[in-house]
Every structure is written in C-alpha cells, then in structure tokens.
Design a protein around this motif. Sequence first.
Motif, PDB file in Angstrom:
ATOM      1  N   LEU A  26       0.849  -1.194   0.000  1.00 46.22           N
ATOM      2  CA  LEU A  26       0.000   0.000   0.000  1.00 46.22           C
ATOM      3  C   LEU A  26       0.886   1.246   0.000  1.00 46.22           C
ATOM      4  O   LEU A  26       1.654   1.464   0.938  1.00 46.22           O
ATOM      5  CB  LEU A  26      -0.913   0.006   1.229  1.00 46.22           C
ATOM      6  N   HIS A  27       0.773   2.057  -1.048  1.00 52.55           N
ATOM      7  CA  HIS A  27       1.626   3.236  -1.218  1.00 52.55           C
ATOM      8  C   HIS A  27       1.154   4.402  -0.358  1.00 52.55           C
ATOM      9  O   HIS A  27       0.094   4.359   0.266  1.00 52.55           O
ATOM     10  CB  HIS A  27       1.654   3.659  -2.691  1.00 52.55           C
ATOM     11  N   GLY A  28       1.949   5.463  -0.359  1.00 50.12           N
ATOM     12  CA  GLY A  28       1.628   6.651   0.406  1.00 50.12           C
ATOM     13  C   GLY A  28       0.865   7.694  -0.395  1.00 50.12           C
ATOM     14  O   GLY A  28       0.554   7.508  -1.579  1.00 50.12           O
ATOM     15  N   LEU A  29       0.559   8.826   0.245  1.00 55.13           N
ATOM     16  CA  LEU A  29      -0.163   9.920  -0.389  1.00 55.13           C
ATOM     17  C   LEU A  29       0.590  10.416  -1.618  1.00 55.13           C
ATOM     18  O   LEU A  29       1.816  10.589  -1.581  1.00 55.13           O
ATOM     19  CB  LEU A  29      -0.333  11.070   0.610  1.00 55.13           C
ATOM     20  N   PHE A  30      -0.128  10.632  -2.704  1.00 59.16           N
ATOM     21  CA  PHE A  30       0.380  11.083  -4.005  1.00 59.16           C
ATOM     22  C   PHE A  30       1.204  10.014  -4.739  1.00 59.16           C
ATOM     23  O   PHE A  30       1.754  10.298  -5.803  1.00 59.16           O
ATOM     24  CB  PHE A  30       1.240  12.362  -3.880  1.00 59.16           C
ATOM     25  N   LYS A  34       3.202   2.248  -9.174  1.00 55.60           N
ATOM     26  CA  LYS A  34       4.408   2.432  -9.989  1.00 55.60           C
ATOM     27  C   LYS A  34       5.640   2.682  -9.127  1.00 55.60           C
ATOM     28  O   LYS A  34       6.767   2.408  -9.567  1.00 55.60           O
ATOM     29  CB  LYS A  34       4.212   3.608 -10.951  1.00 55.60           C
ATOM     30  N   ASN A  35       5.449   3.215  -7.929  1.00 57.90           N
ATOM     31  CA  ASN A  35       6.586   3.509  -7.051  1.00 57.90           C
ATOM     32  C   ASN A  35       7.202   2.261  -6.443  1.00 57.90           C
ATOM     33  O   ASN A  35       8.262   2.345  -5.801  1.00 57.90           O
ATOM     34  CB  ASN A  35       6.151   4.438  -5.902  1.00 57.90           C
ATOM     35  N   TRP A  36       6.549   1.108  -6.629  1.00 61.68           N
ATOM     36  CA  TRP A  36       6.933  -0.090  -5.887  1.00 61.68           C
ATOM     37  C   TRP A  36       7.327  -1.266  -6.769  1.00 61.68           C
ATOM     38  O   TRP A  36       7.372  -2.406  -6.318  1.00 61.68           O
ATOM     39  CB  TRP A  36       5.784  -0.486  -4.947  1.00 61.68           C
ATOM     40  N   VAL A  37       7.628  -1.009  -8.035  1.00 60.87           N
ATOM     41  CA  VAL A  37       7.934  -2.085  -8.971  1.00 60.87           C
ATOM     42  C   VAL A  37       9.158  -2.886  -8.528  1.00 60.87           C
ATOM     43  O   VAL A  37       9.123  -4.128  -8.476  1.00 60.87           O
ATOM     44  CB  VAL A  37       8.147  -1.522 -10.391  1.00 60.87           C
ATOM     45  N   TYR A  42      11.288  -7.929  -6.215  1.00 59.23           N
ATOM     46  CA  TYR A  42      12.150  -8.602  -5.245  1.00 59.23           C
ATOM     47  C   TYR A  42      11.335  -9.497  -4.315  1.00 59.23           C
ATOM     48  O   TYR A  42      11.682 -10.666  -4.090  1.00 59.23           O
ATOM     49  CB  TYR A  42      12.916  -7.565  -4.421  1.00 59.23           C
ATOM     50  N   LEU A  43      10.220  -8.982  -3.791  1.00 57.98           N
ATOM     51  CA  LEU A  43       9.421  -9.756  -2.846  1.00 57.98           C
ATOM     52  C   LEU A  43       8.686 -10.916  -3.509  1.00 57.98           C
ATOM     53  O   LEU A  43       8.287 -11.870  -2.823  1.00 57.98           O
ATOM     54  CB  LEU A  43       8.413  -8.843  -2.142  1.00 57.98           C
ATOM     55  N   GLY A  47       6.767 -14.636  -2.281  1.00 55.50           N
ATOM     56  CA  GLY A  47       5.326 -14.898  -2.406  1.00 55.50           C
ATOM     57  C   GLY A  47       4.738 -14.033  -3.498  1.00 55.50           C
ATOM     58  O   GLY A  47       5.421 -13.177  -4.074  1.00 55.50           O
ATOM     59  N   SER A  48       3.472 -14.239  -3.808  1.00 53.43           N
ATOM     60  CA  SER A  48       2.791 -13.403  -4.797  1.00 53.43           C
ATOM     61  C   SER A  48       2.548 -12.019  -4.208  1.00 53.43           C
ATOM     62  O   SER A  48       2.146 -11.887  -3.048  1.00 53.43           O
ATOM     63  CB  SER A  48       1.469 -14.043  -5.215  1.00 53.43           C
ATOM     64  N   VAL A  49       2.793 -10.990  -5.022  1.00 53.21           N
ATOM     65  CA  VAL A  49       2.737  -9.618  -4.540  1.00 53.21           C
ATOM     66  C   VAL A  49       1.675  -8.826  -5.308  1.00 53.21           C
ATOM     67  O   VAL A  49       1.668  -8.822  -6.547  1.00 53.21           O
ATOM     68  CB  VAL A  49       4.104  -8.916  -4.698  1.00 53.21           C
ATOM     69  N   TYR A  50       0.794  -8.162  -4.573  1.00 49.17           N
ATOM     70  CA  TYR A  50      -0.173  -7.245  -5.151  1.00 49.17           C
ATOM     71  C   TYR A  50       0.271  -5.817  -4.814  1.00 49.17           C
ATOM     72  O   TYR A  50       0.413  -5.473  -3.636  1.00 49.17           O
ATOM     73  CB  TYR A  50      -1.568  -7.447  -4.564  1.00 49.17           C
ATOM     74  N   THR A  51       0.513  -4.991  -5.826  1.00 51.03           N
ATOM     75  CA  THR A  51       0.733  -3.567  -5.595  1.00 51.03           C
ATOM     76  C   THR A  51      -0.555  -2.847  -5.968  1.00 51.03           C
ATOM     77  O   THR A  51      -1.054  -2.978  -7.080  1.00 51.03           O
ATOM     78  CB  THR A  51       1.909  -3.022  -6.423  1.00 51.03           C
TER      79      THR A  51
END
Length: 264
Positions: A26-30, A34-37, A42-43, A47-51
């Motif tokens: 879960l990303h931050g404000l604004f 895309k910020n977490w690709v 890596y994660l 396990g399976s990762v949902y952004t």
Amino acid sequence: MKLSYKLYPFQPTSIEKKTVGDIIILHGLFGSSKNWVTIAKYLSGFGSVYTVDARNHGDSPHSKEHSIRLMSEDLEELIQDHNIQSPILLGHSMGGLVAMYFDFTHPGFLKELIIQDIAPRSYPFAYDKEIQSMSFPLDAFKSRTEIDAEMAKYLPDTFIRQFLQMSLERMDSGEYRWKLNVQGLNEARRLFEDTFSDAQTSNTKVLFLIGGISEYIDQKDLLLIKNKFSNLQVKTILTGGHYIHFTHQKEYLEILGEEFSLIS
C-alpha cells in the motif's frame, strides 16, 4: 470500490523454496503502485505480490470521499474478491495508516504487518506546496520539462517533484493530465486526523521500518507504537528519511529479505 492493482506472481529462486503467502503493498499519499515495482519484483521471490493503487491515485477510480476508513474498506473488498487468506501487508505513510487501521479492525486476520515510517496517530495535512504544484492548468504545456519548471515555482524540492510526476500522464491528444484526483485530495484535509482510538491494540507480528532522520516518527511515537503492538520489531535506517524504499533501497531490501526469510 474496485481498486486497480498489479500482480507479481510468486517466482521462487529455488525448487525447495515455499511461498510465504500473498503480500499486499500500500503506497503513500500522491504515490501509486508504480513507485513499488522494484520492491514488488524482489518480494515475488518470497510470495505473490499485489501492488495496489488507492482510491484517487494511479489507475483506481476517483471519489469525492477519501479517508483511512474508506481505503481500508477498499482493501477488504480487494482481499475478498481475490480470496486472499492471511496476507502480509506492507504499508508506507498513508498506506501504513490504512494497514494499521485494517489490522486493528480485523484482529487475527493478517500473517504479518510491515509499516514504513508512520505511527498510529493523527498527522497534519502539510502538503500545500504539493497541491499548489499540481493545481495549475496543463493544457498550454508541451513537455514535462515545461511542467516541471512551473511546478518548481511552488515546490522547490526536485525529489518530491519527480515523485509527483510519476502520476503525470501524457494522453493520446498530446495533452498532460494528473492521474491523481488533486482536487479531491485537497478537499480531504482531515484525512490523517482522528483515525485511531486509544483502545486499539494488536497482537499481529509487526515490523516497523523507520528512517533515522525522518520527521514522521519521534520518541513519543516509538512509545505509542510499543503500547499498541505487543509482537513488535523496530528497525531503523539511520541516515534515511521518509522514502527509504527509494533512497536507501539496498539496505531496505536487505532488511525485508531477512524478515521474509523468517516467515513460514
């Protein structure tokens, strides 16, 4: 609300490696998914990762209503839609507040909670410069360079401008638009107020990742965190600020790798 998300399927680095389960970022404000690709890729070795794109961010729908409670309800809907059991939540800033609220209101549901540089308390909406830098009309601008120069009049911080511009989209017409619901977020100025109660506590296993020079966590916050979470671990990147997943990515990933290697 049906949220936009990207799934990174589990890709074990060895035949013997077993999944830790589903991981939700879960990303931050604004921000946006895309910020977490890099982090998600890596994660996905664990396990399976949902952004996830929060409401009013990324490719998720816009709404006049924006609160931690509503974002927690959106998260619950996504979890139910995908039949996710005992997920691991990783939340940064606003996303961390959503993750903690979800944990407090769903006791025993999460496998683990990872919170980046935020505490379960009220925060002021101190983002006037960011809002102003995204509030001027874009129709007369022909390039990102021109838009950046105009944004700099309101927001001198180059790093934050580049962060915001990850949500700047050029349409087929050649015109630019913000994927963020700038007006809606500007009107949600009580977003970070009065979300948590004194009575809320958690037994969930939780790791707090903190930037040592961040302005978002102080000594009182650390005491609050210890009182709220009984199964707690805190790790600090001493020279890091609020965006340690980007500015101190190598050290950040090493900490996550150690943590996820212990999860069964």
